[in-house]
Design a protein around this motif. Sequence first.
Motif, mmCIF file in Angstrom:
data_model
loop_
_atom_site.group_PDB
_atom_site.id
_atom_site.type_symbol
_atom_site.label_atom_id
_atom_site.label_comp_id
_atom_site.label_asym_id
_atom_site.label_seq_id
_atom_site.Cartn_x
_atom_site.Cartn_y
_atom_site.Cartn_z
ATOM 1 N N PHE A 1 24.151 -17.125 3.045
ATOM 2 C CA PHE A 1 25.171 -17.279 4.086
ATOM 3 C C PHE A 1 24.571 -17.247 5.489
ATOM 4 O O PHE A 1 25.294 -17.094 6.469
ATOM 5 N N THR A 2 23.246 -17.409 5.587
ATOM 6 C CA THR A 2 22.611 -17.542 6.894
ATOM 7 C C THR A 2 22.731 -18.988 7.363
ATOM 8 O O THR A 2 23.148 -19.883 6.617
ATOM 9 N N GLY A 3 22.341 -19.228 8.608
ATOM 10 C CA GLY A 3 22.495 -20.550 9.190
ATOM 11 C C GLY A 3 21.777 -21.645 8.433
ATOM 12 O O GLY A 3 22.288 -22.760 8.285
ATOM 13 N N THR A 4 20.572 -21.345 7.914
ATOM 14 C CA THR A 4 19.767 -22.375 7.246
ATOM 15 C C THR A 4 20.464 -22.912 6.016
ATOM 16 O O THR A 4 20.624 -24.136 5.849
ATOM 17 N N TYR A 5 20.899 -22.017 5.137
ATOM 18 C CA TYR A 5 21.485 -22.457 3.869
ATOM 19 C C TYR A 5 22.917 -22.966 4.037
ATOM 20 O O TYR A 5 23.342 -23.862 3.300
ATOM 21 N N LEU A 6 23.650 -22.428 5.005
ATOM 22 C CA LEU A 6 24.976 -22.965 5.280
ATOM 23 C C LEU A 6 24.881 -24.387 5.819
ATOM 24 O O LEU A 6 25.663 -25.268 5.449
ATOM 25 N N SER A 7 23.900 -24.610 6.700
ATOM 26 C CA SER A 7 23.677 -25.957 7.226
ATOM 27 C C SER A 7 23.265 -26.899 6.104
ATOM 28 O O SER A 7 23.713 -28.061 6.058
ATOM 29 N N LEU A 8 22.430 -26.404 5.198
ATOM 30 C CA LEU A 8 22.005 -27.203 4.045
ATOM 31 C C LEU A 8 23.197 -27.559 3.159
ATOM 32 O O LEU A 8 23.317 -28.702 2.695
#
Length: 272
Positions: free
Chosen positions: A49-56
Motif C-alpha cells: 500500500f505504499t506509493g510504488t505498488y499502488l502506482s503499479l
Amino acid sequence: METKSRTFLMVPYYLWMVLFVVAPIVLVGYYSFFDIQGNFTLENYQNFFTGTYLSLTLSSFWYAFLITVFTLLIAYPTAYWITKTKQKQLWLLLIIIPSWINLLLKTYAFIGIFGMNGSINNFLSFLGLERQQILYTDFSFIFVSVYIFIPFMILPIFNALDKLNPALLDASRDLGASQWVTFRKVIWPLALGGVKAGIQATFIPALSLFMITRLIAGNKVITLGTAIEQQFLVTQNWGMGSTIAVFLIVFMVIIMVLTGDREKGVNQRGNY
C-alpha cells in the motif's frame, strides 16, 4: 450404484482442483507472510500500500482497461458481421487459428515487424519517410495485446449474438424502432452476457501480462505480472512476490463477480 459411480468419476476432478488450484493459492498466501530472510512478517502487505505498488496497480488496471476497450471495439462489430455471413464457421476458424500459435513466436514476429529494420519501417523508408521507433512503446504493447486477445473476445460475443431470436429484431423494426434503438434496447442487453464473458477473458489476463511487457514494451510498461516475475526471479523476494499475487487473485475474483451474469428473466429466445 449410479450415485457412487458419479462420485467416483468426480474424484480426478477434485484431485486436479486441489493439487493445481487450491494448493498453489494456499502456498502463495503462506509465503506472503514471510520476508526475504524467511521471517514471519506483515510488512509485505504494508509495502503493497505504499506509493510504488499502488502506482503499479493503477498502471496495470489502466493498461488492462485500454486493452479491453480496444479489443471490445474491434471484436463486437466483427462478431456481429460474422453472424450475418454465410460462411460463419470459416471466418471463426480463421480467427481461432492464430491463437493456436505459440505466444512467444507471435511476440517475436511482432518484434520483426515493429523493429527499426522491420517490415513497417522498411515500408516507411521505401516511401521516403523517416524510420520510427515503434517497438518498446505503449502503442506496440497495446497493439500486440489487443491482437492476442481478440479471439477470446470475439467468440463469446459471437455465441451470444448468434443465439438472438430474429423475431425480436423483426418486432422491434415493426414497432418503428431505428437501428440504433434496436441495438441499444434489444441486441445489446440480450448479448451482454457474451460481452461480460469476453471482458473476463481479456481484462483478467491483461492484468498479469509480463512476457509482452518485456519483449514488446522493453519493460517500459510494468504490470502486476511483471512485478511478480521480478520479485521471484530477480530479487528472490518470494514473500513480496506472493503478496502481489494474493492481491492479483483478489482483483481477479472481484472482476469475475462484477462481470458475472446474474440476470434472470427473458433469455435470448424470448423464453421465461
